[in-house]
Design a protein around this motif. Structure first.
Motif, short mmCIF file in Angstrom:
data_model
loop_
_atom_site.label_atom_id
_atom_site.label_comp_id
_atom_site.label_asym_id
_atom_site.label_seq_id
_atom_site.Cartn_x
_atom_site.Cartn_y
_atom_site.Cartn_z
N GLY A 136 0.84 -1.20 0.00
CA GLY A 136 0.00 0.00 0.00
C GLY A 136 0.88 1.24 0.00
N VAL A 137 0.56 2.19 -0.88
CA VAL A 137 1.34 3.44 -0.96
C VAL A 137 0.37 4.61 -0.94
CG1 VAL A 137 3.07 4.75 -2.26
CG2 VAL A 137 3.01 2.25 -2.47
N ASN A 138 0.64 5.58 -0.07
CA ASN A 138 -0.19 6.78 -0.01
C ASN A 138 0.25 7.71 -1.15
OD1 ASN A 138 -1.22 5.74 2.41
ND2 ASN A 138 0.34 6.80 3.63
N LEU A 139 -0.36 7.51 -2.32
CA LEU A 139 0.06 8.33 -3.47
C LEU A 139 -0.49 9.74 -3.37
CD1 LEU A 139 -0.39 5.92 -6.54
CD2 LEU A 139 1.72 6.56 -5.38
N VAL A 140 -1.78 9.87 -3.02
CA VAL A 140 -2.42 11.19 -3.08
C VAL A 140 -2.96 11.67 -1.74
CG1 VAL A 140 -3.01 10.98 -5.52
CG2 VAL A 140 -4.65 10.24 -3.79
N ALA A 141 -3.12 10.75 -0.78
CA ALA A 141 -3.68 11.17 0.52
C ALA A 141 -3.18 10.25 1.61
CB ALA A 141 -5.21 11.12 0.47
N ALA A 142 -2.89 10.85 2.76
CA ALA A 142 -2.47 10.05 3.91
C ALA A 142 -3.66 9.83 4.82
CB ALA A 142 -1.37 10.77 4.67
N PRO A 143 -3.77 8.64 5.42
CA PRO A 143 -4.84 8.45 6.40
C PRO A 143 -4.64 9.39 7.59
CG PRO A 143 -3.44 6.49 6.24
CD PRO A 143 -2.92 7.47 5.24
N SER A 144 -5.71 9.63 8.31
CA SER A 144 -5.63 10.53 9.46
C SER A 144 -4.65 9.98 10.49
CB SER A 144 -7.03 10.65 10.06
OG SER A 144 -6.93 10.96 11.41
N LYS A 145 -4.00 10.92 11.19
CA LYS A 145 -3.07 10.52 12.26
C LYS A 145 -3.77 9.72 13.34
CE LYS A 145 0.81 12.75 14.00
NZ LYS A 145 1.56 13.83 14.61
N ASP A 146 -5.09 9.99 13.49
CA ASP A 146 -5.87 9.28 14.53
C ASP A 146 -5.98 7.79 14.22
OD1 ASP A 146 -6.22 11.81 15.42
OD2 ASP A 146 -8.28 11.99 14.63
N ASP A 147 -5.76 7.43 12.93
CA ASP A 147 -5.88 6.02 12.55
C ASP A 147 -4.62 5.23 12.83
OD1 ASP A 147 -8.38 6.55 11.67
OD2 ASP A 147 -7.91 6.51 9.53
N VAL A 148 -3.55 5.91 13.26
CA VAL A 148 -2.31 5.16 13.50
C VAL A 148 -2.04 5.02 14.99
CG1 VAL A 148 -1.28 5.84 11.29
CG2 VAL A 148 -0.70 7.12 13.34
N GLU A 149 -1.32 3.99 15.30
CA GLU A 149 -1.00 3.64 16.69
C GLU A 149 -0.16 4.73 17.35
OE1 GLU A 149 1.17 -0.25 18.67
OE2 GLU A 149 1.37 0.20 16.57
N GLU A 150 -0.34 4.90 18.65
CA GLU A 150 0.44 5.89 19.39
C GLU A 150 1.94 5.56 19.28
OE1 GLU A 150 -1.00 6.54 23.39
OE2 GLU A 150 0.87 7.64 23.77
N GLY A 151 2.72 6.59 19.00
CA GLY A 151 4.17 6.38 18.89
C GLY A 151 4.63 6.03 17.48
N ALA A 152 3.64 5.67 16.61
CA ALA A 152 4.01 5.31 15.23
C ALA A 152 4.28 6.59 14.44
CB ALA A 152 2.88 4.52 14.58
N LEU A 153 5.01 6.44 13.35
CA LEU A 153 5.32 7.60 12.53
C LEU A 153 4.05 8.14 11.87
CD1 LEU A 153 8.55 6.32 10.79
CD2 LEU A 153 8.38 8.00 12.62
N ALA A 154 4.01 9.44 11.67
CA ALA A 154 2.85 10.04 11.02
C ALA A 154 2.80 9.59 9.55
CB ALA A 154 2.97 11.56 11.07
N PRO A 155 1.59 9.28 9.06
CA PRO A 155 1.49 8.93 7.64
C PRO A 155 1.65 10.17 6.77
CG PRO A 155 -0.62 8.61 8.76
CD PRO A 155 0.32 9.16 9.77
N VAL A 156 2.29 10.01 5.63
CA VAL A 156 2.45 11.11 4.67
C VAL A 156 2.05 10.59 3.29
CG1 VAL A 156 4.32 12.27 5.92
CG2 VAL A 156 4.88 10.52 4.22
N ASP A 157 1.82 11.51 2.35
CA ASP A 157 1.52 11.08 0.98
C ASP A 157 2.47 11.73 -0.01
OD1 ASP A 157 -0.63 13.42 1.50
OD2 ASP A 157 -0.12 13.31 -0.64
N LEU A 158 2.63 11.03 -1.13
CA LEU A 158 3.62 11.43 -2.14
C LEU A 158 3.29 12.79 -2.74
CD1 LEU A 158 6.10 10.11 -3.66
CD2 LEU A 158 4.48 9.57 -5.48
#
Ligand SMILES: O=C(O)CCCC[C@@H]1SC[C@@H]2NC(=O)N[C@@H]21
Length: 249
Positions: A136-158
């Motif tokens: 899975g690659v965030n090409l155009v949009a990153a999921p919300s930070k709330d969807d990731v585990e505490e301490g995990a890196l923030a999702p970003v998109d290309l």
């Protein structure tokens, strides 16, 4: 745009529960390694049973194949896939320096999580170990930070980070070409060149990291990966070879 690699099949789906599920359904009917791309997944999964959120326009695909090797060798495909992803992203953007590989199999962009890989395989009675590599690659949009585990890196998109606008189909073609190249290196020369190339692109090599396994949490210096792809962590209690963990920076 590069040509589709010889010997690989491709299926493009508008919507599916998960390309990993589709790969499991199709695996016995597919003679050649095959990429399954979906524009929408209704039940995508990530590592350790986590859900994988997939905003529209992002890339979701699974490569399913039947390598005739012991399971420990088959599992090293996570490094092959990571390198292929790295190269495809360099091809899209013309830049290598913002990307890095995080053990075991994430791709980072400007320090955030851009892409994830999930390997699934099970040894069959005939001794073969069919493998599915879900990417899975965030090409155009990153999921919300709330969807990731505490301490995990923030999702970003290309798109937001680099301005590169790539469709899932275009990305699949780049990825299939770079995957075929790294797969060829792996099957011809073994893990050593893949390991070297992976280490050259590794995030936080030689730096302090935290590795959380099922039963333990270890803090130490990320020394290297060994010939089996294990994380080698130097801690105050000695050197640990870790086969599976979540890593935190
Ligand atoms: O947790 C991770 O970082 C791995 C994420 C893997 C997501 C991909 S999207 C395509 C394939 N289908 C799935 O259900 N998961 C993988």
């Amino acid at each position: 745009m590069s040509a589709w690699p010889a010997g690989y099949g491709r299926h493009i789906l508008a919507s599916v529960d998960s390309t990993l599920n589709e790969a499991a359904r199709l695996a016995s009917k597919l003679a050649a390694p095959t990429w399954i791309l979906a524009h929408e997944q209704t039940g995508a999964r990530g590592r350790r049973g986590r859900a994988w959120s997939m905003p529209k326009g992002n890339f979701a695909a699974t490569l399913t194949m039947r390598p005739n090797e012991p399971p420990a060798i088959v599992a090293l495909r996570s490094f092959v896939a990571s390198l292929a992803l790295f190269d495809a992203l360099v091809d899209c953007t013309g830049r290598a320096e913002p990307f890095a590989l995080k053990w075991p199999n994430d791709v980072l962009l400007n320090g955030g999580k851009l892409a994830g890989i999930l390997l699934e395989s099970s040894t069959q009675p005939d001794g073969t170990t069919p493998l599915s590599i879900g990417i899975g690659v965030n090409l155009v949009a990153a999921p919300s930070k709330d969807d990731v585990e505490e301490g995990a890196l923030a999702p970003v998109d290309l798109l937001s980070e680099t301005g590169a606008r790539v469709t899932p189909e275009e990305f699949l073609e780049l990825l299939a070409v770079s995957y075929a190249r790294w797969e060829n290196s792996f099957t011809t020369y073994g893990f050593a060149p893949t390991r070297e190339a992976w280490l050259a692109r590794a995030a936080r090599l030689g730096e302090p990291i935290r590795a959380r396994t099922t039963n333990d949490e270890l803090f130490g210096t990320f020394e290297t990966i060994d010939d089996d792809g294990k994380l080698i962590l130097l801690t105050s209690s000695g050197r640990h070879a870790i086969p599976a963990a979540d890593v935190f920076f």
